[in-house]
Design an enzyme around this catalytic site. Sequence first.
Site, PDB file in Angstrom:
ATOM      1  N   ASP A 257       8.777  -3.022  -4.882  1.00 15.13           N
ATOM      2  CA  ASP A 257       7.639  -3.931  -4.973  1.00 15.13           C
ATOM      3  C   ASP A 257       8.003  -5.055  -5.951  1.00 15.13           C
ATOM      4  O   ASP A 257       9.025  -5.008  -6.645  1.00 15.13           O
ATOM      5  CB  ASP A 257       6.350  -3.193  -5.382  1.00 15.13           C
ATOM      6  CG  ASP A 257       5.112  -3.966  -4.881  1.00 15.13           C
ATOM      7  OD1 ASP A 257       5.244  -5.157  -4.534  1.00 15.13           O
ATOM      8  OD2 ASP A 257       4.012  -3.388  -4.856  1.00 15.13           O
TER       9      ASP A 257
HETATM   10  C1  BGC Z   1       2.246  -6.249  -3.869  1.00 19.24           C
HETATM   11  C2  BGC Z   1       2.887  -5.898  -2.533  1.00 19.24           C
HETATM   12  C3  BGC Z   1       3.334  -7.166  -1.838  1.00 19.24           C
HETATM   13  C4  BGC Z   1       4.273  -7.936  -2.747  1.00 19.24           C
HETATM   14  C5  BGC Z   1       4.796  -9.201  -2.119  1.00 19.24           C
HETATM   15  C6  BGC Z   1       3.112  -7.180  -4.687  1.00 19.24           C
HETATM   16  O1  BGC Z   1       2.455  -7.664  -5.810  1.00 19.24           O
HETATM   17  O2  BGC Z   1       2.004  -5.049  -4.571  1.00 19.24           O
HETATM   18  O3  BGC Z   1       1.997  -5.163  -1.753  1.00 19.24           O
HETATM   19  O4  BGC Z   1       3.962  -6.839  -0.631  1.00 19.24           O
HETATM   20  O5  BGC Z   1       3.571  -8.285  -3.933  1.00 19.24           O
HETATM   21  O6  BGC Z   1       3.837 -10.168  -2.018  1.00 19.24           O
END
Ligand code: BGC
Length: 720
Positions: A257
């Site tokens: 993540d």
């Molecule tokens: C979120 C993810 C997301 C990623 C990319 C993160 O802050 O937890 O779910 O896919 O950002 O945008």
Amino acid sequence: MGRIHRLLAAMTLEEKIGQLNMAAGSRVVTGPGARGDVEEGIRSGRIGNLLNVWGGKEVHALQRLAVAHSRLAIPLLIGLDVMHGHRTIFPVPLAEAGLFDPDTWERTARVAAGEAGADGVALTFAPMVDVARDPRWGRMVESPGEDPWVAAEFAAAKVRGFQGRDLQEAASIAVTTKHLCGYGAVTAGREYASAEVSERTLHEVHLPPFAAAVSAGTAAIMPAFIDIAGVPMTANAPLLQGWLRGRHAFDGVLISDYNAIAELCNHGVVSDTAEAAALALRAGVDIDMASEAYVQGLPEALRRGLIGMAELDASVSRVLTLKERLGLFDDPYRRGAASHTVSGLAAAARQLARETARRAIVLLTHRNGVLPIAPHARHIAVIGPLAFARHEMLGPWPSAGRADEAVSIVEGLRNALPSCRIDHLAGAGTAATRKSAISAAVESCRAAELAILCLGEYVSMSGEGGSRADLGLPDGQGALADAILELGKPVIVLLTCGRPLTVPWLFERADAVLATWFLGSEAGNAIADVLTGKFNPTGKLPVTWPRHVGQVPLFYGQRPSGRPTKPGERLSSTYLDIPATPQFAFGHGLSYASFTLDELRCTPIVAGADDSIEVAVSVRNHSAIGGEATLFLFVRDVVASVARPVLELKGVRRIALGPGARGTLTWQLPVASLAFVGDDLGLVLEPGRFEIHVGQSADPDQLVRCSIEVVVPGARPAGS
Ligand code: BGC
């Protein structure tokens, strides 16, 4: 030698690490982290993947840097959170889950993939299949709700829809199923907090959706930000290597993540970036999203002997394999090609958005025959800050969705009722304007036949970083509703929200309340379809709706306890100050028609492990209008070696019935599906009595039931 071996043999260490590095593009910012010179990074091979860019022109310009100007010409992998639509926005996942219809879940993902692919995107960070049982957690809106069986069906349908039959096609995009796992169980619903989840609950509740995604062929998986019992998921080798890659033979890509690898330092499990990078890579995380921890830490980790080149090569090879599967080496410009460029919403996509949105609306309460609105209605007051709010309709993670292409509630009603006078006032706002705004709204309602209140959460209150301790109405909306209810006129309330809101007083006093979630591009038209009776509501709750925030986490699949809940009995599992029962049960959702169930038949009633039970129930429409009934099939393992939930969902079926009509719904329930997680965390089927329950929701008072006996040769029933 194949392409991947050839490339690996030719790559420098920096180029290898570049393939494990996903940098943040510029179109949206979804987290913190380092941002260097992206173009130079691509040319030098230091950046092999990007997120948060889309649009054929932009993507192709970046892709050209990789393919024509980097030494090894390896194409970029472009990822984006395409969650509930790309340009055409469908209802948020929580709302779409309430259709209980895998076919539609698949179709909306297919449309989203087509639009995203046409915009140059090759990978989505969706679906999110974290089981969510605590509405304080803002990301409940992105989830398919509280039930692991539903989440598993949702996961598989989304993988089929996004990836299509052939991942090489421009209209197919790779799926990143997220966030493995337990994110929905963060302490007190507080975003990013630690989770404390038992092994049994992990395997019964949180992991099955990911197993389903793997079986369906998900190309990638994202570990959650959080730690479970002290082990950050980004470094959780037992689950990522043992359970996922080992037990479930997942050979796809693991993508961290946003910034999560660098955040291992904050978790306090490593002392520097090299250790963070090594821990994540050893746990099997292939791509570092946005933290640059791999770029900065992996060379040092190699020097210190924390990782070996073979581990690094294995990750690089998985990333290159995904690029190959996506057809990026054959034609890096296939996605985003000019001929596919998205311009405006296609009529068929809009139609599907409207259809899906109206099916997602849940009629929570309905009294005094206030709905559907009479076709000859002449004057309606539509009040509330969410009445004329196109942007709010899109919900969190709107991808390339545009507010100017969305339909607000007022616009939808005006489209549907062209000869009715529809007045609109926001009625709520900052404290300074509140009093006069409320008075104006009251006056507007006084003059009208009917008031429609558009209340609830703003999009900024839901989604990531959207945890709330109070699940009431924000921003003076309660006072606004109160003043209008005092008038004694018919009042219909539309709740825009990404989670259940605890407003028991509103459910008591309004004539009708509907959960309209965040319904996407066609929100207003879909809402008007339901309010005018053009569409008879069918949406059901994919989560239990609490009365009070003090009840959460609240879900139907609880274990019975030694002192099961008995209303009014102090020494049972209950509260002194409020009932333990929910406001609305999982599966609740009214129709303008009404249905009753007759006796349930199960055949055979004694069955072995390889048998299937036929479960049949007849259902009758008691009303003068046609409608669709949704029935839920639950089971209960009455006596087992560990206490089993009072109900477990095993199937959902729908049936359309004309006025006064009767029909039968049947399921084939494999006895093997009655197995549960045993002591060794594998599935075990124990003999004995099982109850089969069918109902229109998980409300125990509405269920019809029968019992069956499972016989397993050589096994003794639990407790004997
Ligand atoms: C979120 C993810 C997301 C990623 C990319 C993160 O802050 O937890 O779910 O896919 O950002 O945008």
